[in-house]
Scaffold this motif. Structure first.
Motif, short mmCIF file in Angstrom:
data_model
loop_
_atom_site.label_atom_id
_atom_site.label_comp_id
_atom_site.label_asym_id
_atom_site.label_seq_id
_atom_site.Cartn_x
_atom_site.Cartn_y
_atom_site.Cartn_z
N GLY A 56 0.85 -1.19 0.00
CA GLY A 56 0.00 0.00 0.00
C GLY A 56 0.89 1.24 0.00
N PHE A 57 0.37 2.33 -0.57
CA PHE A 57 1.14 3.57 -0.67
C PHE A 57 0.30 4.75 -0.23
CE2 PHE A 57 2.89 0.50 -3.54
CZ PHE A 57 4.26 0.65 -3.42
N GLY A 64 5.07 7.78 -2.03
CA GLY A 64 4.98 8.09 -0.61
C GLY A 64 5.30 6.91 0.28
N GLN A 65 4.95 7.04 1.55
CA GLN A 65 5.22 5.99 2.53
C GLN A 65 4.62 4.67 2.06
OE1 GLN A 65 6.99 5.97 5.44
NE2 GLN A 65 6.47 3.85 5.71
N GLN A 66 5.35 3.58 2.30
CA GLN A 66 4.93 2.24 1.89
C GLN A 66 4.42 1.47 3.11
OE1 GLN A 66 8.49 0.44 0.37
NE2 GLN A 66 8.72 1.93 -1.26
N ARG A 158 10.11 -1.59 13.35
CA ARG A 158 9.44 -0.31 13.57
C ARG A 158 10.03 0.76 12.67
NH1 ARG A 158 10.83 1.85 18.04
NH2 ARG A 158 12.68 0.58 18.26
N GLY A 159 9.32 1.84 12.52
CA GLY A 159 9.79 2.96 11.72
C GLY A 159 9.38 2.83 10.27
N PHE A 160 9.99 3.63 9.42
CA PHE A 160 9.68 3.59 8.00
C PHE A 160 9.91 2.19 7.45
CE2 PHE A 160 10.83 8.22 8.09
CZ PHE A 160 9.58 8.68 7.71
N GLN A 161 9.06 1.79 6.51
CA GLN A 161 9.20 0.49 5.85
C GLN A 161 9.66 0.72 4.41
OE1 GLN A 161 5.44 -1.51 5.88
NE2 GLN A 161 5.41 -1.78 8.08
N TYR A 162 10.55 -0.15 3.96
CA TYR A 162 11.00 -0.14 2.57
C TYR A 162 10.79 -1.53 2.00
CZ TYR A 162 13.38 3.90 4.54
OH TYR A 162 13.65 5.07 5.19
N LEU A 163 10.02 -1.64 0.96
CA LEU A 163 9.74 -2.91 0.32
C LEU A 163 10.77 -3.16 -0.78
CD1 LEU A 163 7.92 -5.38 -0.20
CD2 LEU A 163 6.56 -3.92 -1.70
N LEU A 164 11.45 -4.29 -0.71
CA LEU A 164 12.46 -4.66 -1.70
C LEU A 164 12.04 -5.98 -2.33
CD1 LEU A 164 15.64 -4.00 0.48
CD2 LEU A 164 14.45 -2.38 -1.01
N VAL A 176 19.99 4.52 -1.69
CA VAL A 176 18.83 4.74 -0.82
C VAL A 176 17.64 5.25 -1.62
CG1 VAL A 176 17.94 6.16 1.07
CG2 VAL A 176 20.21 5.15 1.24
N ARG A 177 17.84 6.14 -2.56
CA ARG A 177 16.73 6.74 -3.31
C ARG A 177 15.97 5.72 -4.16
NH1 ARG A 177 21.50 8.67 -5.09
NH2 ARG A 177 22.15 8.12 -7.19
N GLU A 178 16.52 4.51 -4.34
CA GLU A 178 15.83 3.46 -5.09
C GLU A 178 14.93 2.60 -4.21
OE1 GLU A 178 19.06 1.39 -6.99
OE2 GLU A 178 19.21 2.89 -8.58
N TRP A 179 14.92 2.85 -2.90
CA TRP A 179 14.10 2.06 -1.98
C TRP A 179 12.65 2.49 -1.99
CZ3 TRP A 179 17.53 2.12 3.04
CH2 TRP A 179 18.80 1.60 2.73
N GLY A 180 12.34 3.66 -2.49
CA GLY A 180 10.98 4.18 -2.53
C GLY A 180 11.00 5.69 -2.56
N SER A 181 9.90 6.30 -2.97
CA SER A 181 9.87 7.75 -3.12
C SER A 181 10.00 8.49 -1.80
CB SER A 181 8.57 8.17 -3.82
OG SER A 181 7.45 7.87 -3.01
#
Length: 196
Positions: A56-57, A64-66, A158-164, A176-181
């Motif tokens: 979800g975004f 945005g946040q994932q 916990r904290g921000f999530q990055y989907l890979l 880092v900038r490729e982990w999500g907007s």
């Protein structure tokens, strides 16, 4: 070599509502939703994942946040963003995570960008990279060999999530900038496999 995944219909189903606690307008999806307003929802306020795993975004267009949404009920926004670094009361796009393969997931992490510096390989969840011996609070790059992974900013997921994902351009996340907007820091202290 990175394992490529293919999407097939029938593996994913999410039901969304425009009000909390599964009330209001309802819609079922089995494929990507680029923009909830295109389906008559200003935002999703509750959802139920009936099959598959979903990303979800915060904003339309998968920006945005994932949020990783695995099978189960999400009666309000706190259910999907309660442990994030900041609370996000909206979800305006979502899509299936086609490479979720909990049993055969493999990930390599590197201390520096472009797969440089100290490295480690993972095939299991890790609630605390520092406890595992990763000497830094940051990761510079990732190479997803197979499956899909959720990297979290703090220990304990916990904290921000990055989907890979392994099917995202060759599973390579060089910066880092490729982990999500929304990615602005390389701070990653816990990692887990996405449940399918």
């Amino acid at each position: 070599m990175t394992h490529r995944c293919k999407r097939s219909s029938g593996l994913w189903k999410i039901v969304v509502w425009d009000e909390p606690f599964f009330e209001g307008k309802k819609h079922e999806f089995t494929t990507d939703c680029y923009s909830t307003p295109e389906h008559g929802f200003s935002t999703v306020r509750s959802c139920r994942v009936e099959s598959g795993a979903w990303a979800g975004f915060e904003h339309c267009g998968f920006q945005g946040q994932q949020f990783v949404l695995e099978r189960g009920d999400y009666p309000s926004w706190e259910a999907w963003s309660g442990s994030n670094a900041y609370h996000v009361e909206r979800m305006c796009s979502f899509r299936p995570i086609s490479c979720a393969d909990h049993g055969r997931s493999r990930l390599m992490l590197f201390e520096q960008e472009n797969f440089q510096g100290k490295r480690a390989e993972m095939s299991d969840d890790c609630a605390s990279l520092p406890a595992l011996g990763w000497g830094s609070s940051t990761v510079g790059s990732f190479l997803v060999r197979s499956g899909a992974w959720v990297c979290s900013q703090y220990p304990g997921y916990r904290g921000f999530q990055y989907l890979l994902e392994s099917d995202s351009p060759a599973g390579e996340y060089k910066h880092v900038r490729e982990w999500g907007s929304h990615a602005q820091t390389g701070q990653v202290q816990s990692i887990r496999r996405v449940q399918q």
